[in-house]
Scaffold this active site. Structure first.
Site, PDB file in Angstrom:
ATOM      1  N   VAL A   1      -1.935  -3.950 -27.181  1.00  0.00           N
ATOM      2  CA  VAL A   1      -1.027  -4.837 -27.900  1.00  0.00           C
ATOM      3  C   VAL A   1      -0.155  -5.593 -26.899  1.00  0.00           C
ATOM      4  O   VAL A   1       0.396  -5.008 -25.973  1.00  0.00           O
ATOM      5  CB  VAL A   1      -0.139  -4.014 -28.861  1.00  0.00           C
ATOM      6  CG1 VAL A   1       0.889  -4.897 -29.539  1.00  0.00           C
ATOM      7  CG2 VAL A   1      -1.016  -3.310 -29.898  1.00  0.00           C
TER       8      VAL A   1
ATOM      9  N   HIS B   1     -12.374  40.942 -41.638  1.00  0.00           N
ATOM     10  CA  HIS B   1     -13.316  40.104 -42.374  1.00  0.00           C
ATOM     11  C   HIS B   1     -12.887  40.019 -43.826  1.00  0.00           C
ATOM     12  O   HIS B   1     -12.512  41.034 -44.403  1.00  0.00           O
ATOM     13  CB  HIS B   1     -14.719  40.704 -42.282  1.00  0.00           C
ATOM     14  CG  HIS B   1     -15.717  39.942 -43.103  1.00  0.00           C
ATOM     15  ND1 HIS B   1     -16.254  38.735 -42.677  1.00  0.00           N
ATOM     16  CD2 HIS B   1     -16.243  40.199 -44.324  1.00  0.00           C
ATOM     17  CE1 HIS B   1     -17.090  38.296 -43.606  1.00  0.00           C
ATOM     18  NE2 HIS B   1     -17.090  39.161 -44.617  1.00  0.00           N
TER      19      HIS B   1
HETATM   20  P1  NAD Z   1       1.167  10.171 -26.913  1.00  0.00           P
HETATM   21  O1  NAD Z   1       1.342  10.146 -25.447  1.00  0.00           O
HETATM   22  O2  NAD Z   1       0.604  11.367 -27.563  1.00  0.00           O
HETATM   23  O3  NAD Z   1       0.246   8.948 -27.361  1.00  0.00           O
HETATM   24  C1  NAD Z   1       0.554   7.619 -27.062  1.00  0.00           C
HETATM   25  C2  NAD Z   1      -0.720   6.799 -27.175  1.00  0.00           C
HETATM   26  O4  NAD Z   1      -0.359   5.432 -27.116  1.00  0.00           O
HETATM   27  C3  NAD Z   1      -1.693   7.042 -26.031  1.00  0.00           C
HETATM   28  O5  NAD Z   1      -2.965   7.330 -26.554  1.00  0.00           O
HETATM   29  C4  NAD Z   1      -1.658   5.751 -25.231  1.00  0.00           C
HETATM   30  O6  NAD Z   1      -2.887   5.439 -24.611  1.00  0.00           O
HETATM   31  C5  NAD Z   1      -1.320   4.747 -26.318  1.00  0.00           C
HETATM   32  N1  NAD Z   1      -0.695   3.501 -25.821  1.00  0.00           N
HETATM   33  C6  NAD Z   1       0.227   3.364 -24.837  1.00  0.00           C
HETATM   34  N2  NAD Z   1       0.561   2.065 -24.694  1.00  0.00           N
HETATM   35  C7  NAD Z   1      -0.157   1.361 -25.611  1.00  0.00           C
HETATM   36  C8  NAD Z   1      -0.244  -0.018 -25.968  1.00  0.00           C
HETATM   37  N3  NAD Z   1       0.477  -0.949 -25.343  1.00  0.00           N
HETATM   38  N4  NAD Z   1      -1.087  -0.386 -26.959  1.00  0.00           N
HETATM   39  C9  NAD Z   1      -1.830   0.539 -27.599  1.00  0.00           C
HETATM   40  N5  NAD Z   1      -1.785   1.866 -27.301  1.00  0.00           N
HETATM   41  C10 NAD Z   1      -0.952   2.274 -26.328  1.00  0.00           C
HETATM   42  O7  NAD Z   1       2.619   9.824 -27.493  1.00  0.00           O
HETATM   43  P2  NAD Z   1       3.172   9.867 -28.969  1.00  0.00           P
HETATM   44  O8  NAD Z   1       2.081   9.992 -29.958  1.00  0.00           O
HETATM   45  O9  NAD Z   1       4.131   8.739 -29.060  1.00  0.00           O
HETATM   46  O10 NAD Z   1       3.995  11.212 -28.932  1.00  0.00           O
HETATM   47  C11 NAD Z   1       5.101  11.369 -28.031  1.00  0.00           C
HETATM   48  C12 NAD Z   1       5.288  12.804 -27.642  1.00  0.00           C
HETATM   49  O11 NAD Z   1       5.705  13.585 -28.744  1.00  0.00           O
HETATM   50  C13 NAD Z   1       4.022  13.380 -27.084  1.00  0.00           C
HETATM   51  O12 NAD Z   1       4.269  13.752 -25.755  1.00  0.00           O
HETATM   52  C14 NAD Z   1       3.750  14.604 -27.894  1.00  0.00           C
HETATM   53  O13 NAD Z   1       3.547  15.722 -27.090  1.00  0.00           O
HETATM   54  C15 NAD Z   1       5.002  14.819 -28.752  1.00  0.00           C
HETATM   55  N6  NAD Z   1       4.542  15.120 -30.107  1.00  0.00           N
HETATM   56  C16 NAD Z   1       3.899  16.313 -30.311  1.00  0.00           C
HETATM   57  C17 NAD Z   1       3.404  16.614 -31.554  1.00  0.00           C
HETATM   58  C18 NAD Z   1       2.691  17.908 -31.744  1.00  0.00           C
HETATM   59  O14 NAD Z   1       2.818  18.771 -30.893  1.00  0.00           O
HETATM   60  N7  NAD Z   1       1.947  18.084 -32.817  1.00  0.00           N
HETATM   61  C19 NAD Z   1       3.528  15.720 -32.597  1.00  0.00           C
HETATM   62  C20 NAD Z   1       4.158  14.513 -32.350  1.00  0.00           C
HETATM   63  C21 NAD Z   1       4.666  14.227 -31.095  1.00  0.00           C
END
Ligand code: NAD
Ligand code: FAD
Length: 475
Positions: free
Chosen positions: A245, A451
């Protein structure tokens, strides 16, 4: 004159508040400062996790998964339903109630443990002094033998895509929608993109997820990522990979998003846009002059393996330091620092932090992916057990996915466990325990699993690694 404490914790999220409680359990005099304010202006302990992250997202994931099951699976159970409807306001109210109960619970825990709660901003000064300014504007000086910095993280903004809090929002805004957007765009197919994409898709939104990387879920095991992609597409998430984007602007028709993919420049118009491209450490206003605490090039507080900043008595834990931004990682660091301060042995094995994505199917793993093991050059064996072969999973109508165990070919050490399927986040705990105490794959094979339970899938995956699975073909 300053008020003195043994320990002052700045930040009351899942890294900070457990550190405060553990330190108090050791008989230390502790204060925990937290500056969180909700949209309605109310203050609450619990940080991102309890107020705007783990807990509210899981509340909505649970409600919408139940809705989805009622709409699409109940008939297979022989349960006839007609006109299943949802009430978003009631769903949001339930979520808010769970958040309130959780955050107020911290105050009760502090009271029981003898921790002094201070709601407002904290700033570390030189000489282990802390300046505290309450939400009402009252300023106080505290001195401490130890200060634990646990200031957390904030959403990463994307240049060219400014948040406006209405149409273009971060993950917190996306948890608060009061109506289902007809067309929802999400930038980033990471954990937040997939979890919140699932929530709003199940409620009927058309969801387009734009992911810059050409590969899907690159942090997960490749076999798991391929399986997951299939299921997310079946749910109806329009996942566009390799889509970078460049800008977004709010126009009359909605939010116009410009992105570039393999075929060139593209555009997309949506009603609402969630930016979920990662989080960055939050340290604004945290460090006064001359504290000696250093930040690394990514803005994280520099610490060693014991979470010491290198300045005597100053520690840092959770999202504001290196490592995965996960609540349980922060909690473990907070507890270890508090133990350390009290003179107890404490060690954190960062290689055994489990990851969970709370979608359906759920995804969880610990240790190395098959790709990482291969790249490391160690000979290995793999056991796979499909949930389709689990009687319990079939009885639950949740037989998608599999459990995969990777063990070393020479000494049978468990190198990684990867689960995609029902209750994966619960199942992974056994693998973490096994790996933490150096159980071999054979040890798991020789452990009795009740089980019929889903846990048998891990048992069978361990058996399958030695081609001894009973309930599935040994491939
Ligand atoms: P993330 O790092 O998981 O994912 C971000 C994604 O955005 C990546 O795949 C990246 O390649 C993509 N991206 C980056 N720049 C982009 C662009 N310009 N255009 C399109 N795609 C782009 O980060 P998140 O989903 O924002 O989550 C943040 C943090 O919160 C994470 O570190 C995660 O560990 C934590 N979190 C954890 C959980 C969980 O444990 N279930 C749930 C939610 C969030
Ligand atoms: P935070 O939770 O951010 O807490 C830091 C606190 O410190 C905040 O209250 C902040 O206001 C306060 N603070 C900061 N500076 C100051 C100051 N100077 N003075 C006073 N107070 C200050 N992780 C998981 O493990 N599982 C999940 O399911 C999960 N789901 C998530 C879903 C979403 C939508 C999001 C956004 C995140 C999710 N996470 C999840 C990540 C998790 O929320 C974070 O890893 C976790 O909250 C980090 O804990 P922390 O205590 O380090 O920081």
């Amino acid at each position: 004159m300053s008020e003195s404490f043994d320990v002052v914790v700045i930040g009351g999220g899942p890294a900070g508040y457990p550190a405060a409680i553990r330190a108090a359990q050791h008989g230390l005099k502790v204060a925990c400062i937290d500056g969180w304010k909700n949209y309605d202006g109310s203050a609450a302990f619990g940080g991102t996790c309890l107020n705007a992250g783990c807990i509210p997202s899981k509340a909505l994931l649970e409600s919408t998964e139940l809705l989805h099951r009622a709409q699409h699976e109940f008939a297979r159970h022989g349960i006839r339903t007609s006109g299943v409807e949802f009430d978003l306001a009631a769903m949001q109210q339930r979520k808010a109630g769970i958040v309130r109960q959780s955050t107020q619970g911290i105050l009760a825990l502090f009271k029981a443990a003898g921790v002094t709660p201070l709601q407002g901003r904290g700033r570390l000064l030189a000489g282990r002094e802390v300046e505290f300014v309450s939400h009402e504007g009252e300023a106080r000086r505290l001195s401490a033998r130890h200060v634990i910095l646990a200031s957390g993280s904030e959403p990463m903004p994307l240049p060219g895509v400014p948040f406006d809090g209405q149409r273009v929002v971060d993950s917190w805004g996306a948890l608060e929608f009061d109506a289902v957007p007809a067309r929802l765009g999400i930038i980033g197919a990471g954990v937040i993109g997939l979890e919140l994409g699932s929530v709003w898709r199940r409620l009927g939104a058309e969801v387009v997820v734009l992911e810059a990387m050409p590969e899907f879920l690159s942090m997960a095991d490749g076999q798991v990522a391929r399986e997951a992609l299939k299921h997310f597409r079946k749910l109806g998430l329009d996942l566009r990979l390799g889509a970078k984007v460049s800008s977004a602007k709010v126009g009359e028709q909605g939010v116009e998003v410009a992105y570039v993919d393999g075929s060139g420049e593209q555009s997309l118009t949506v009603d609402r846009l969630i930016v979920a491209i990662g989080r960055r450490p939050y340290t604004e206003g945290l460090l006064g002059e001359g504290t000696g605490v250093m930040l690394d090039p990514r803005g994280r507080i520099e610490v060693d393996e014991h979470c010491s900043t290198g300045v005597e008595g100053i520690w840092a834990v959770g999202d504001c330091v290196k490592g995965p931004m996960l609540a349980h990682k922060g909690k473990e660091e907070g507890l270890a620092v508090a133990d350390h301060i009290a003179g107890h042995y404490a060690e954190i094995d960062h290689s055994l932090i489990p990851s969970v994505i709370y979608t359906a199917p759920e995804i969880a793993w610990v240790g190395q992916t098959e790709e990482q093991v291969k790249a490391a050059g160690r000979a290995y064996k793999v056991g796979n057990f499909p949930f389709m072969a689990s009687g319990r999973a079939r009885a639950m109508e949740s037989s998608a996915g599999f459990c995969k165990l990777i063990a070393a070919a020479d000494d049978d050490e468990i190198l990684g466990v990867h689960v995609i399927g029902p209750m994966a986040g619960e199942l992974i705990a056994e693998a973490v325990l096994a790996m933490a105490y150096s159980a071999s794959s054979e040890d798991l094979q020789r452990t009795i699993h009740a089980h019929p339970t889903l846990s048998e899938a891990l048992h069978e995956a361990a058996l399958a690694a030695d081609k001894r699975a009973i309930d599935c073909l040994n491939r």
